[in-house]
Design a protein around this motif. Structure first.
Motif, short mmCIF file in Angstrom:
data_model
loop_
_atom_site.label_atom_id
_atom_site.label_comp_id
_atom_site.label_asym_id
_atom_site.label_seq_id
_atom_site.Cartn_x
_atom_site.Cartn_y
_atom_site.Cartn_z
N VAL A 211 8.84 4.69 -3.93
CA VAL A 211 9.43 3.62 -4.74
C VAL A 211 8.70 3.43 -6.06
O VAL A 211 7.50 3.65 -6.19
N SER A 212 9.49 2.98 -7.06
CA SER A 212 8.96 2.52 -8.36
C SER A 212 8.63 1.05 -8.25
O SER A 212 9.00 0.38 -7.29
N ALA A 213 8.03 0.52 -9.32
CA ALA A 213 7.85 -0.92 -9.44
C ALA A 213 9.21 -1.56 -9.74
O ALA A 213 10.13 -0.88 -10.20
N MET A 214 9.35 -2.84 -9.47
CA MET A 214 10.58 -3.55 -9.83
C MET A 214 10.79 -3.40 -11.34
O MET A 214 9.81 -3.40 -12.09
N GLY B 247 5.01 5.02 -5.61
CA GLY B 247 5.12 6.15 -6.54
C GLY B 247 4.17 6.01 -7.72
O GLY B 247 3.44 5.03 -7.85
N PHE B 248 4.16 7.06 -8.59
CA PHE B 248 3.56 6.95 -9.93
C PHE B 248 2.04 6.96 -9.91
O PHE B 248 1.40 6.74 -10.92
N GLN B 249 1.42 7.26 -8.75
CA GLN B 249 -0.04 7.10 -8.69
C GLN B 249 -0.71 8.09 -7.75
O GLN B 249 -0.09 8.63 -6.84
N GLY C 60 2.24 -2.38 -9.42
CA GLY C 60 3.67 -2.68 -9.30
C GLY C 60 4.33 -1.91 -8.17
O GLY C 60 5.16 -2.43 -7.42
N GLU C 61 3.95 -0.67 -8.01
CA GLU C 61 4.53 0.19 -6.98
C GLU C 61 4.04 -0.22 -5.59
O GLU C 61 4.74 -0.05 -4.59
N ARG C 62 2.82 -0.76 -5.52
CA ARG C 62 2.31 -1.22 -4.20
C ARG C 62 3.12 -2.41 -3.71
O ARG C 62 3.36 -2.55 -2.51
N GLU D 90 8.48 -4.55 -14.51
CA GLU D 90 7.11 -4.90 -14.12
C GLU D 90 6.06 -4.11 -14.90
O GLU D 90 5.10 -4.67 -15.40
N THR D 91 6.25 -2.79 -14.98
CA THR D 91 5.24 -1.96 -15.65
C THR D 91 5.09 -2.40 -17.11
O THR D 91 3.98 -2.54 -17.61
N ASN D 92 6.23 -2.64 -17.78
CA ASN D 92 6.17 -3.10 -19.18
C ASN D 92 5.47 -4.45 -19.27
O ASN D 92 4.70 -4.69 -20.20
N GLY E 261 2.08 8.92 -15.79
CA GLY E 261 2.95 8.89 -16.97
C GLY E 261 4.23 8.15 -16.65
O GLY E 261 4.66 8.10 -15.49
N ARG E 262 4.87 7.58 -17.69
CA ARG E 262 6.06 6.75 -17.47
C ARG E 262 7.15 7.54 -16.74
O ARG E 262 7.34 8.72 -16.99
N GLY E 263 7.80 6.85 -15.83
CA GLY E 263 8.83 7.52 -15.02
C GLY E 263 8.24 8.39 -13.93
O GLY E 263 8.94 9.16 -13.27
N GLY E 264 6.91 8.26 -13.71
CA GLY E 264 6.18 9.19 -12.85
C GLY E 264 6.49 9.13 -11.36
O GLY E 264 6.07 10.02 -10.61
N SER E 265 7.24 8.13 -10.91
CA SER E 265 7.60 8.10 -9.49
C SER E 265 8.51 9.28 -9.12
O SER E 265 8.49 9.74 -7.98
N ASP E 266 9.29 9.75 -10.07
CA ASP E 266 10.11 10.94 -9.81
C ASP E 266 9.20 12.12 -9.47
O ASP E 266 9.48 12.92 -8.56
N LEU E 267 8.09 12.21 -10.21
CA LEU E 267 7.14 13.30 -9.97
C LEU E 267 6.47 13.14 -8.60
O LEU E 267 6.33 14.13 -7.86
#
Ligand code: ADP
Ligand code: ASP
Ligand code: MG
Length: 401
Positions: free
Chosen positions: A39-42, A134-136, A72-74, A45-47, A148-154
């Motif tokens: 999952v991404s952050a809501m 995600g993202f971490q 945010g992802e947690r 949130e990141t911004n 990096g931004r959008g990193g949950s896809d990665l």
């Protein structure tokens, strides 16, 4: 089947949305699949966290930014696990570190170096749905890093690769990959399939529906990606290896990147080594350069222009301002955007670029910079023409047919 689902910011943007994701996951689990859910952050949130940090510092420590941004992802991972448990679905939430994601030390833009999937696997073996923030990841010093931004896809693709999952389904607010951003051109058409290479170009050139690094990794690890909507049950778009007859499609999509800035350096001394010096300095500051144009010289000097992504423009400016010899003045313009035509068919057809230039000329749009590769033509234009250019090119190549 072992399936990885990834839900982006809008898909988990409210408590109701998280509940709806829980139902989707429950359904896939009841169909007999093993599941890892990234999952991404809501959304927002990141911004918001970035703005919070700016309140205290213009140049916050990147290590602490990663601590902040990864939180945010947690939040969403744990809430989703709680929602699943409440439905009677056995689930466990994990941070990037707990999921075994090891990265290099480049804070805020870390690369995944390896994944130890054993912790995830042992939970899957117990019949649990594993929900991963995600993202971490974690670096060798034990510090949290982000990708990096959008990193949950990665994160999702890397986990799918490490667990040898059957597919990696990326859920967002669009039901697949379209010929261009459907928010700009409502006549855009959804594709059933797109090759890794074309998707990589579209993503790298601004179609943020998938993060470009995730597509690159999916190609490398041969992970089957499917872009789907968490708001509907529509089929989605498969991203995979291009097949023999695909060259029949000349142009498959138009991408737009609004987040561009152009730097022009005037009166650059025309001598060997000057470009090397300037661009080495930029590289040392991690500034990624995109297009470069150098004019033929007059009176021993020349003009050098290049584009950078908007979020790196301050760094680029600082480097050039600090450059104390062999250059004159600097112009800076962030009211430009980049529009690109992408298609594997271009490899074997001439004239795609000429058609694009002609179409923009008919609309009175001036092209300020051009770059091409085997499968793309990119043009820098004034940002005020962004939508018009996208729609014009979309129609020119009959993508709405
Ligand atoms: P998430 O927050 O779930 O990661 P994103 O906002 O990153 O989702 O990506 C989805 C958005 O990508 C869509 O709302 C759409 O406006 C945009 N987009 C840009 N180009 C395309 C394209 N070619 N096809 C589909 N969506 C696109
Ligand atoms: N939350 C992060 C971002 O906004 C990562 C992601 O959503 O994939 O960039
Ligand atoms: Mg995204």
């Amino acid at each position: 089947m072992l399936i990885v689902h990834k839900y982006g910011g809008t898909s988990v943007g409210s408590l109701e949305r998280i509940a709806s994701v829980a139902s989707r996951v429950e359904k896939a689990k009841k169909e007999g699949n093993d599941l890892v859910v990234v999952v991404s952050a809501m959304s927002g949130e990141t911004n918001k966290f970035i703005e919070f940090a700016k309140h205290f510092s213009d140049n916050p420590s990147k290590r602490e930014m990663d601590m902040l941004l990864s939180s945010g992802e947690r939040v969403t991972a744990s809430l989703l696990a709680i929602a699943l448990q409440e439905k009677g679905v056995d689930a466990i939430a994990m941070t990037g570190r707990q999921a075994g994601i090891n990265t290099d030390t480049m804070h805020t833009y870390a690369r995944i170096e390896s994944i130890d999937p054993s912790a995830m696997q042992s939970e899957i073996d117990k019949g649990r749905v594993v929900v991963v923030a995600g993202f971490q990841g974690i670096n060798k010093d034990g510090a949290v890093t982000t990708l990096g931004r959008g990193g949950s896809d990665l994160s999702a693709v890397a986990i799918a690769g490490a667990l040898k999952a059957d597919s990696c389904e990326i859920y967002s607010d669009v039901d697949g990959i379209y010929t261009t951003d459907p928010r700009i051109e409502p006549k855009a058409k959804k594709m059933d399939f797109i090759s890794y290479d074309e998707m990589l170009e579209l993503a790298s050139l601004g179609a943020k529906v998938l993060q470009n690094r995730s597509v690159e990794l999916a190609k490398k690890l041969n992970v089957k990606m499917i872009a789907k909507s968490s708001f509907s049950d529509a089929e989605g778009t498969v991203i995979g290896e291009e097949s023999e007859n695909m060259e029949a499609v000349l142009v498959s999509g138009i991408a737009l990147d609004r987040n561009q800035a152009r730097v022009t350096i005037r009166e650059v001394a025309d001598r060997p080594g000057i470009a090397a010096e300037i661009f080495t300095k930029l590289a040392e500051e991690q500034v990624n350069i995109d297009m470069i144009i150098q004019n033929a010289s007059a009176d021993g000097t020349t003009n050098l222009g290049f584009t950078v992504s908007g979020c790196q423009s301050d760094q680029a400016k600082a480097v050039i301002e600090a450059f104390d010899h062999d250059i004159g003045s600097m112009d800076f313009d962030d009211s430009v955007c980049k529009v690109s035509v992408v298609g594997v068919g271009m490899k074997s057809h001439a004239g795609v670029a000429a058609t694009a230039f002609t179409a923009l000329a008919h609309e009175g749009i001036n092209i300020e910079m051009i770059s091409t590769s085997e499968i793309k033509v990119s043009m820098v234009i004034a940002e005020k023409y962004a939508e018009l250019a996208v729609r014009t090119l979309h129609q020119t190549y009959n993508l709405d047919a």
